[in-house]
Design a protein around this motif. Structure first.
Motif: not given
Length: 279
Positions: A34-39, A52-56, A59-63
């Motif tokens: 689970k991941f959440s970010a506000f803007c 935000q997706l690049h930041q993830q 940490i872990q593999n992108l989908p």
């Protein structure tokens, strides 16, 4: 295949300047991730999403795939996905994400900058249903049912040109007893059979619901928010059959089917869809 479900939309919250806050919310089908970010609203664009997706990705593999149910989120997430080489799919079947959104709504209501009294986190604006194109009308239609235990055998191995039986909608996956009657609608398409089936494939059927009224109607829910009038009727016998159809949907956990065939011989089928109504 690694699949995420994502939503990016304004929430009933404000930043320090009184402007709406937007949230990117992501999870996988089991909610193990689970991941959440506000803007702020001024930042709510595909570039912010891609960052935000690049930041993830650090940490872990992108989908391989991101599923999106909200029409207003789709184009932004598609643009962000394109930057990172991630395919984005428009689908209403994002059960894990919708549950997470409902849980998040309870958290929002306890925040000091909450701005809504009756907030519905997964509700979408739905347009009035429009008639099925006239050039797709077949010879006739009727309600039907089939025991849950017979569905896979009856259709999965048949040479049907268009066959949609996703694993998550199989009776066994849903935990239905084999004797539960699964309701459906059968359309005898005649010469329009293949044209109708191809059109249905393009609009992506989601559910086929009976709506009581004057007259009563059979409404196809498709795509993310499209609605089509498949049939209207005032006949008492058809209305009684429609009510049974609706009752059986409740017993089958919302599972139902749509079958398009050239005629009622039972020899050939043109298209078959397993459907399930949920929010």
């Amino acid at each position: 295949m690694r699949i995420w479900q994502a939503d990016f939309y304004r929430r009933p919250l404000q930043d320090e300047t009184g402007k709406p806050l937007w949230e990117l919310l992501i999870c996988d089908g089991a909610q193990t991730f689970k991941f959440s970010a506000f803007c702020s609203q001024s930042e709510a664009n595909s570039n912010w999403l891609a960052a935000q997706l690049h930041q993830q990705a650090q940490i872990q593999n992108l989908p391989d795939l991101i599923q999106v149910f909200r029409p207003q989120s789709l184009s932004l997430l598609e643009a962000a996905g394109k930057v990172l080489g991630i395919k984005v799919e428009a689908t209403r079947r994002t059960a894990a994400l919708k549950l997470l959104l409902q849980k998040r709504a309870e958290e929002y209501s306890s925040m000091p900058n909450y701005t809504a009294e009756n907030y519905s986190p997964i509700a979408l604006e739905t347009p009035p249903p429009v008639p099925l194109p006239e050039n797709l009308w077949g010879d006739g239609w009727r309600f039907a049912s089939l025991a849950a235990g017979d569905i896979v055998e009856a259709f999965q191995e048949r040479p049907i040109p268009i066959l949609e039986m996703p694993e998550l909608l199989l009776p066994l996956t849903l935990g239905l007893a084999s004797t539960v009657p699964v309701p459906g609608v059968v359309i005898d398409g005649g010469r329009q059979s293949m044209r109708l089936a191809k059109w249905l494939q393009d609009v992506k059927p989601f559910a086929l619901n009976y709506i009581a009224g004057a007259p009563d109607g059979l409404i196809l829910e498709a795509g993310l928010a499209d609605r089509w009038v498949v049939a209207t009727f005032e006949d008492r016998e058809v209305k009684a059959a429609a009510e049974i159809y609706q009752q059986r949907q409740q017993l089958s956990k919302g599972l139902h089917f749509l079958l398009v065939q050239p005629d009622d011989s039972g020899m050939t089928y043109t298209g078959f869809w397993l459907l399930k109504f949920d929010r």
